[in-house]
Design a protein around this motif. Sequence first.
Motif, short mmCIF file in Angstrom:
data_model
loop_
_atom_site.label_atom_id
_atom_site.label_comp_id
_atom_site.label_asym_id
_atom_site.label_seq_id
_atom_site.Cartn_x
_atom_site.Cartn_y
_atom_site.Cartn_z
N PRO A 1 0.81 -1.21 0.00
CA PRO A 1 0.00 0.00 0.00
C PRO A 1 0.85 1.27 0.00
O PRO A 1 2.02 1.25 0.37
N ALA A 2 0.22 2.35 -0.40
CA ALA A 2 0.81 3.69 -0.26
C ALA A 2 0.40 4.16 1.13
O ALA A 2 -0.75 4.56 1.34
N ILE A 3 1.29 4.06 2.09
CA ILE A 3 0.98 4.37 3.49
C ILE A 3 0.88 5.87 3.69
O ILE A 3 1.79 6.62 3.34
N ASP A 4 -0.24 6.29 4.25
CA ASP A 4 -0.48 7.70 4.56
C ASP A 4 -0.95 7.76 6.01
O ASP A 4 -2.10 7.41 6.30
N PRO A 5 -0.08 8.17 6.95
CA PRO A 5 -0.45 8.18 8.37
C PRO A 5 -1.68 9.06 8.67
O PRO A 5 -2.33 8.85 9.68
N GLY A 6 -2.02 9.98 7.79
CA GLY A 6 -3.16 10.84 8.00
C GLY A 6 -4.48 10.25 7.55
O GLY A 6 -5.53 10.88 7.68
N LEU B 1 -1.00 3.66 14.08
CA LEU B 1 0.06 3.37 13.13
C LEU B 1 1.40 3.64 13.81
O LEU B 1 1.64 4.71 14.34
N LEU B 2 2.23 2.62 13.83
CA LEU B 2 3.55 2.73 14.47
C LEU B 2 4.63 2.83 13.41
O LEU B 2 4.49 2.27 12.33
N SER B 3 5.71 3.48 13.77
CA SER B 3 6.88 3.48 12.89
C SER B 3 7.41 2.06 12.84
O SER B 3 7.09 1.22 13.70
#
Length: 105
Positions: free
Chosen positions: A13-18, A86-88
């Motif tokens: 996926p294209a991870i977007d934390p927002g 969501l964690l680093s």
Amino acid sequence: MGNWIALIRHGAPAIDPGVSPEQWGLSIEGRSEVAALGAHLQQLNPSVVLCSPELKARQTAQLIYPRQAIQIDERLREQGLGQTPLLSTGAFRAAVLPHRIMSKS
């Protein structure tokens, strides 16, 4: 070919934390991975294609079987979606790895 079942995980996926993870689409890398897999699976003609309602899963199914009707199945959601922050990568490994090591003993 008889009866068969294939379980396919979505592409990267294209991870977007927002944005909530269920709204993440496929990344460029993920689309490339799925296209390569799709090239191998095009010869298979499934009678049914079930898919999670998540965007990345729907995109994966549509790229592999573009001419096939995709049926969304709400039961295919990831467990606990929306309940875990969501964690680093480092924080995730720190939280998970000690448990993996303990469970092997």
